[in-house]
Write a protein that holds these residues in place. Structure first.
Motif, PDB file in Angstrom:
ATOM      1  N   ILE A  55       0.827  -1.210   0.000  1.00 17.76           N
ATOM      2  CA  ILE A  55       0.000   0.000   0.000  1.00 17.76           C
ATOM      3  C   ILE A  55       0.860   1.259   0.000  1.00 17.76           C
ATOM      4  CG2 ILE A  55      -1.998  -1.055   1.091  1.00 17.76           C
ATOM      5  CD1 ILE A  55      -1.062  -0.001   3.745  1.00 17.76           C
ATOM      6  N   GLY A  56       2.160   1.082   0.068  1.00 14.35           N
ATOM      7  CA  GLY A  56       3.059   2.237  -0.011  1.00 14.35           C
ATOM      8  C   GLY A  56       3.198   2.999   1.281  1.00 14.35           C
ATOM      9  N   SER A  57       2.711   2.448   2.401  1.00 16.58           N
ATOM     10  CA  SER A  57       2.807   3.197   3.653  1.00 16.58           C
ATOM     11  C   SER A  57       4.205   3.095   4.259  1.00 16.58           C
ATOM     12  CB  SER A  57       1.748   2.739   4.654  1.00 16.58           C
ATOM     13  OG  SER A  57       2.027   1.450   5.129  1.00 16.58           O
ATOM     14  N   ASP A  58       5.115   2.364   3.599  1.00 17.26           N
ATOM     15  CA  ASP A  58       6.491   2.303   4.097  1.00 17.26           C
ATOM     16  C   ASP A  58       7.374   3.369   3.437  1.00 17.26           C
ATOM     17  OD1 ASP A  58       6.336   1.153   1.609  1.00 17.26           O
ATOM     18  OD2 ASP A  58       7.779  -0.441   2.018  1.00 17.26           O
ATOM     19  N   ARG A  59       6.765   4.126   2.510  1.00 16.82           N
ATOM     20  CA  ARG A  59       7.568   5.161   1.848  1.00 16.82           C
ATOM     21  C   ARG A  59       7.554   6.458   2.653  1.00 16.82           C
ATOM     22  NH1 ARG A  59       5.550   5.359  -4.179  1.00 16.82           N
ATOM     23  NH2 ARG A  59       3.581   4.738  -3.285  1.00 16.82           N
ATOM     24  N   PRO A  60       8.565   7.340   2.421  1.00 18.97           N
ATOM     25  CA  PRO A  60       8.592   8.586   3.211  1.00 18.97           C
ATOM     26  C   PRO A  60       7.331   9.424   2.958  1.00 18.97           C
ATOM     27  CG  PRO A  60      10.546   8.373   1.795  1.00 18.97           C
ATOM     28  CD  PRO A  60       9.680   7.229   1.493  1.00 18.97           C
ATOM     29  N   LEU A  61       6.925  10.157   3.990  1.00 20.68           N
ATOM     30  CA  LEU A  61       5.691  10.933   3.904  1.00 20.68           C
ATOM     31  C   LEU A  61       5.642  11.892   2.708  1.00 20.68           C
ATOM     32  CD1 LEU A  61       4.355  11.942   7.420  1.00 20.68           C
ATOM     33  CD2 LEU A  61       3.518  10.247   5.801  1.00 20.68           C
ATOM     34  N   LEU A  77      -8.777   9.620  -7.219  1.00 16.77           N
ATOM     35  CA  LEU A  77      -8.830   9.799  -5.767  1.00 16.77           C
ATOM     36  C   LEU A  77      -8.074   8.712  -5.008  1.00 16.77           C
ATOM     37  CD1 LEU A  77     -12.505  11.014  -5.276  1.00 16.77           C
ATOM     38  CD2 LEU A  77     -10.434  12.316  -4.848  1.00 16.77           C
ATOM     39  N   GLY A  78      -7.369   7.856  -5.739  1.00 17.63           N
ATOM     40  CA  GLY A  78      -6.560   6.854  -5.055  1.00 17.63           C
ATOM     41  C   GLY A  78      -7.243   5.501  -4.956  1.00 17.63           C
ATOM     42  N   GLN A 277     -11.198   1.689   9.756  1.00 18.02           N
ATOM     43  CA  GLN A 277     -10.236   0.745   9.174  1.00 18.02           C
ATOM     44  C   GLN A 277      -8.879   1.371   8.869  1.00 18.02           C
ATOM     45  OE1 GLN A 277     -12.611  -0.376   5.813  1.00 18.02           O
ATOM     46  NE2 GLN A 277     -13.411  -2.178   6.852  1.00 18.02           N
ATOM     47  N   HIS A 278      -8.663   2.615   9.291  1.00 18.85           N
ATOM     48  CA  HIS A 278      -7.409   3.312   8.977  1.00 18.85           C
ATOM     49  C   HIS A 278      -7.173   3.346   7.479  1.00 18.85           C
ATOM     50  CE1 HIS A 278      -6.184   3.621  13.086  1.00 18.85           C
ATOM     51  NE2 HIS A 278      -6.380   2.343  13.262  1.00 18.85           N
ATOM     52  N   ASP A 279      -8.244   3.439   6.732  1.00 18.36           N
ATOM     53  CA  ASP A 279      -8.091   3.402   5.283  1.00 18.36           C
ATOM     54  C   ASP A 279      -7.837   4.831   4.788  1.00 18.36           C
ATOM     55  OD1 ASP A 279      -8.098   2.684   2.681  1.00 18.36           O
ATOM     56  OD2 ASP A 279      -9.950   1.519   2.770  1.00 18.36           O
ATOM     57  N   TYR A 280      -6.574   5.251   4.875  1.00 18.14           N
ATOM     58  CA  TYR A 280      -6.241   6.646   4.574  1.00 18.14           C
ATOM     59  C   TYR A 280      -6.773   7.151   3.233  1.00 18.14           C
ATOM     60  CZ  TYR A 280      -2.976   6.239   8.522  1.00 18.14           C
ATOM     61  OH  TYR A 280      -2.426   6.033   9.747  1.00 18.14           O
ATOM     62  N   PRO A 281      -6.579   6.414   2.139  1.00 14.61           N
ATOM     63  CA  PRO A 281      -7.076   6.953   0.860  1.00 14.61           C
ATOM     64  C   PRO A 281      -8.570   7.256   0.892  1.00 14.61           C
ATOM     65  CG  PRO A 281      -5.644   5.077   0.485  1.00 14.61           C
ATOM     66  CD  PRO A 281      -5.875   5.142   1.964  1.00 14.61           C
ATOM     67  N   VAL A 282      -9.332   6.406   1.567  1.00 12.20           N
ATOM     68  CA  VAL A 282     -10.774   6.628   1.635  1.00 12.20           C
ATOM     69  C   VAL A 282     -11.072   7.883   2.457  1.00 12.20           C
ATOM     70  CG1 VAL A 282     -12.916   5.732   2.640  1.00 12.20           C
ATOM     71  CG2 VAL A 282     -11.443   4.236   1.277  1.00 12.20           C
ATOM     72  N   ILE A 283     -10.429   7.997   3.620  1.00 10.72           N
ATOM     73  CA  ILE A 283     -10.672   9.159   4.485  1.00 10.72           C
ATOM     74  C   ILE A 283     -10.274  10.433   3.736  1.00 10.72           C
ATOM     75  CG2 ILE A 283     -10.225  10.169   6.748  1.00 10.72           C
ATOM     76  CD1 ILE A 283      -9.229   7.431   7.675  1.00 10.72           C
ATOM     77  N   GLN A 284      -9.075  10.395   3.127  1.00  8.63           N
ATOM     78  CA  GLN A 284      -8.582  11.557   2.400  1.00  8.63           C
ATOM     79  C   GLN A 284      -9.552  11.965   1.296  1.00  8.63           C
ATOM     80  OE1 GLN A 284      -4.064  10.406   2.941  1.00  8.63           O
ATOM     81  NE2 GLN A 284      -4.644  10.652   0.838  1.00  8.63           N
ATOM     82  N   ALA A 285     -10.008  10.985   0.537  1.00  2.38           N
ATOM     83  CA  ALA A 285     -10.872  11.290  -0.595  1.00  2.38           C
ATOM     84  C   ALA A 285     -12.175  11.926  -0.126  1.00  2.38           C
ATOM     85  CB  ALA A 285     -11.162  10.019  -1.388  1.00  2.38           C
ATOM     86  N   VAL A 286     -12.788  11.318   0.905  1.00  2.50           N
ATOM     87  CA  VAL A 286     -14.077  11.837   1.365  1.00  2.50           C
ATOM     88  C   VAL A 286     -13.905  13.245   1.927  1.00  2.50           C
ATOM     89  CG1 VAL A 286     -15.962  11.529   2.998  1.00  2.50           C
ATOM     90  CG2 VAL A 286     -14.994   9.547   1.839  1.00  2.50           C
TER      91      VAL A 286
END
Lengths: 321, 507
Positions: A55-61, A77-78, A277-286
């Motif tokens: 999911i790419g969460s290991d890459r730098p911010l 939207l990811g 669910q800590h689903d960042y792309p979903v939270i970000q998109a909404v």
């Protein structure tokens, strides 16, 4: 006006950019690891690392952020961490529920609040004027979910007139069913929203009723109705419009609660699930789409105010700000 | 394996504001049994569930919901796990095991077609098994199936699987492997299985519909359409049942709501056997729970029956071990370390804790754990043990307890069947380490017959119970509430499966 529009547009873009940074950073500060949601409890550290990598969460911010911005620029939207499905189509399909819900509730609330607020002000010394004020005070104190539960109990469970929740799986291709399932949620939001609106309309109307210009107009021979129509309404509508805009925006954001109570597959329930669910792309998109909507509403409200009140045009369009 | 990590909106709060429904007394009989009389062969069955699939691929994190909706209904395995926990042949017509127990030769059923129309062959079996074993697979059964060394397909009807070591559970584990068309694409949003239904439409956040598949090789489904409707909380789900928006609720999570259904003859409340155990898990490597007497004392000091009564109002079961009644090696061990506060005090004194001790109980913040923690605290206070309740989120639990083993005792629910074997792994989070048990678990897996396996796991069962490896507080009930118009629905729903094809609905 053109310069004003341009400036306003630039403001919109900058706000959106700032909001996206804040959004992105705040989400990452939350405790919890999205990889947890992806792996079963028997997972080895390697499996968890693989999940993070996928999911790419290991890459730098900063890299994650620019990646997200790049996607946004292409209208993408990811992809959800949890479902690994694209978020965009889901947002679109959920707007089919949230937008009609919000707009219908808003229109109904205005239809209730404007006459009621006016009567509450103009007839404030009568018993029904006082009653209207009282009821609106009470209405503000009522939590949305509680009102929702009451309405479900009365109109769905007991009377059986309307569904207790849910939305037809085929959506608007069954228009009658779709409308039926939105009636109670719309009424719930509208009732709560109109309660606070009534108070604004009432105080705005009171200001006008006590104003010198209305007295002057009447002294010059204008009837009350004519004076209200030509001067009063215009003046009272300016503050009411900003309040309406704020109410509309907060209704959109507050749909989370109502959508949960009525099990509606809208943007609000999508956000709630995403957060759980800590689903960042979903939270970000909404949140991004909601932010955009709120900014646009504010923009629209400003424009309408300018159209209604020429003084605002004169004062601000020349660049006095 | 999987422990339920989050009960998303699990806390169905507050009083259900349900106005009185006419109480007619006397609930119907028969449960999931066949109802007499005629039924509508073209009915649509509306199923209410709290578990929406994340996507439709069970090797890509589809979750519990995708099993519930698609397992057995849309996708089939070589074998099938029946609702009462037995393994039956499904797409495998027969199979043979070599003398050394390492080679399995499966003969496949003829005349099976995928929903796309393609004929089912041994290639599809190989592909499906490889999909579960692939690097990016998130299948819950991946680790169990890693004994697979080689898959050969000598002809279209034969599959030959070679294992790296004996695995008596292999056939059982295969019941979790969906047979997928090897040429299928986009399995996250579409499907290509061989089951009695094909996917009609999935509306994310709302519903998933299945349609009877006309080309099905077996007996056609007893209904035309099945629609799973998804809800976020138990109250909304119950309301849907009360307003006939759904005909059946796969797993009732709100005991408070049951009375309104029990007292109404339009509904039937079925009390099945789940595989979900509520555990007070000790850290067997942390003092004072390193001492078996202390663990036995704590187990004996807690009145599980009273706890179950207060949480589930009479539903559910006491188990006394990790094994639910649907596992083949089940036996009633509730008498081992049964409730006996006087004995508990004696054990504590023997262990050198006559004056008791204090420990911290890491408690997940969602139901029923906080309730159970408070109950345990008051029970243990009576024998002089002080409990400090530390409320944590599922995320914290996962990191602190599960990964770092940084705890003294914790509460958790374990959902799967046949998960007794975790006591054979000394590195598992609860740290139970008994060489004999580890050996029995290994021997059981390499057993030649299921009878041998069962005998060994019964020993494990008894030993862990006597050692009070954990305190198994109770087995959750599996409550299916259905309209009395329905019959032949699954009652136990093992591992979240919900076979819908036998369901009949009266017109």
């Amino acid at each position: 006006m053109a310069r004003y529009l341009l400036r306003r547009l630039a403001f919109l873009v900058v706000s959106l950019a700032l909001a996206s940074v804040v959004l992105f950073v705040l989400l990452r500060l939350l405790p919890g690891d999205p990889a947890n949601a992806l792996t079963s409890v028997g997972a080895s550290p390697e499996q968890i690392a693989a999940a993070r990598h996928s999911i790419g969460s290991d890459r730098p911010l900063p890299e994650q952020f620019t990646h997200w911005l790049g996607q946004l620029a292409h209208g993408d939207l990811g992809t959800s961490f949890v479902s690994s499905l694209p978020v965009g189509p889901e947002v679109t399909s959920r707007l089919d529920v949230t937008v009609p819900l919000t707009l219908a509730a808003f229109v109904l609330a205005v239809l209730i609040a404007v006459p009621a607020g006016f009567v509450a002000a103009y007839k404030r010394r009568t018993w029904y004027g006082a009653l209207l004020s009282g009821v609106s005070q009470l209405g503000i104190a009522i939590p949305v979910f509680w009102l929702g539960m009451i309405l479900i109990a009365v109109f769905a469970l007991n009377a059986g007139w309307l569904p207790a929740g849910g939305f037809p799986p085929d959506g608007w291709s069954q228009p009658a069913e779709a409308v039926r399932s939105l009636v109670l949620p719309v009424v719930t939001i509208a009732l709560v929203m109109s309660a606070s609106l009534i108070r604004y309309v009432r105080s705005a109307t009171l200001d006008v009723l006590d104003s010198d210009y209305l007295r002057t107009a009447r002294a010059l021979g204008s009837s009350f109705g004519r004076a209200m129509w030509r001067h009063g309404l215009r003046n009272s509508s300016v503050p009411v419009i900003s309040v309406l805009a704020i109410e509309l925006a907060s209704t959109l954001l507050g749909a989370v609660v109502v959508e949960s109570v009525y099990a509606l597959p809208g943007l609000g329930s999508m956000l709630a699930t995403g957060i759980a669910q800590h689903d960042y792309p979903v939270i970000q998109a909404v949140l991004f789409v909601s932010t955009l909507a709120v900014l646009l509403i504010g923009f629209a409200a400003d424009l309408v105010q300018r159209i209604v009140d020429p003084r605002l045009r004169g004062r601000l369009s020349g660049g006095a700000r | 394996m999987s422990i339920k990590k989050t009960s998303l909106y699990g806390t169905a709060t507050a009083a259900t504001l349900v106005l009185a429904l006419t109480a007619c007394g006397g609930s119907g009989t028969g449960g999931g049994a066949t109802a007499g009389g005629s039924y509508d062969k073209n009915a649509t069955v509306n199923i209410g569930s709290l578990y929406e699939p994340q996507n439709l691929d069970n090797t890509a994190g589809g979750g519990q919901g995708v099993t519930e909706a698609l397992n057995g209904n849309v996708y089939e395995g070589l074998f099938k796990l029946t609702d009462d926990g037995k393994v039956e042949k499904l797409l495998a017509r027969d199979y043979k095991v070599s003398g050394d127990g390492l080679t399995y030769t499966f003969t496949l059923r003829d005349g099976v077609k995928f929903h796309s129309g393609k004929a089912f062959t041994s290639q599809d079996v190989k592909y499906s098994l490889q999909k579960v074993l692939a690097d990016d697979s998130q299948s819950a059964r991946k680790s169990n199936l890693e004994v697979v060394k080689d898959i050969a397909t000598p002809d279209a009807r034969t599959v030959k699987v070679t294992l790296s070591k004996k695995s008596i559970s292999f056939v059982y584990n295969l019941s979790y492997v969906w047979i997928i068309n090897s040429q299928a694409k986009n399995l996250k949003t579409t499907e290509d299985g061989t089951g009695p239904y094909k996917l009609d439409k999935w509306t994310r956040g709302s519903a998933l519909g299945l349609d009877r598949y006309a080309g099905y090789w077996g007996r056609a489904a007893g209904n035309q359409k099945v629609v799973f409707h998804y809800y976020k909380d138990a109250t909304a789900l119950n309301n849907a049942l009360l307003t006939n928006a759904v005909d059946v609720v796969t797993s009732e999570q709100s005991p408070d709501a049951l009375d309104q259904f029990k007292s109404n003859q339009n509904y039937k409340v079925n009390d099945g056997n789940s595989t979900t155990k509520l555990l007070l898990a000790f850290n067997d490597k942390a003092k004072p729970f390193t001492d078996v007497k202390v663990r036995q004392a704590v187990s004996a000091a807690i009145d599980d029956k009273k706890l179950l009564e207060s949480v589930w109002a009479g539903y559910g079961k006491l188990i006394g071990s990790m094994v639910p009644p649907t596992d083949p090696w089940y036996e009633d061990l509730t008498k081992v370390n049964a409730y006996d506060p006087a004995h508990a005090k004696q054990l504590l004194a023997d262990a050198g804790y006559a004056k008791g001790f204090t420990f911290t109980l890491d408690t997940p913040n969602y139901d029923p754990h906080p309730t159970a923690a408070t109950f345990i605290k008051s029970q243990l206070a009576k024998v002089g043990i002080t409990v400090k309740i530390n409320t944590i989120t599922p995320d914290e639990w996962y990191t602190k307890v599960y990964k770092n083993h940084d705890f003294t005792a914790t509460l958790q629910e374990h959902v799967n069947d046949r998960d007794l074997v975790w006591y054979g792994n000394p590195d598992f989070y609860w740290g139970y380490d008994d060489k004999q048990v580890t050996q029995w678990v290994e021997q059981a897996e390499e057993a030649s017959t299921t009878a041998e396996q069962t005998a060994l796991l019964k020993k494990v069962n008894e030993k862990t119970a006597q050692d009070a490896a954990s305190d198994w507080l109770y087995l959750y009930p599996q409550i299916v509430v259905a309209s009395s118009k329905l019959s032949d629905y699954p009652l136990n729903g093992l591992n979240s499966q919900f076979y819908a094809y036998d369901i009949k609905k009266k017109g």
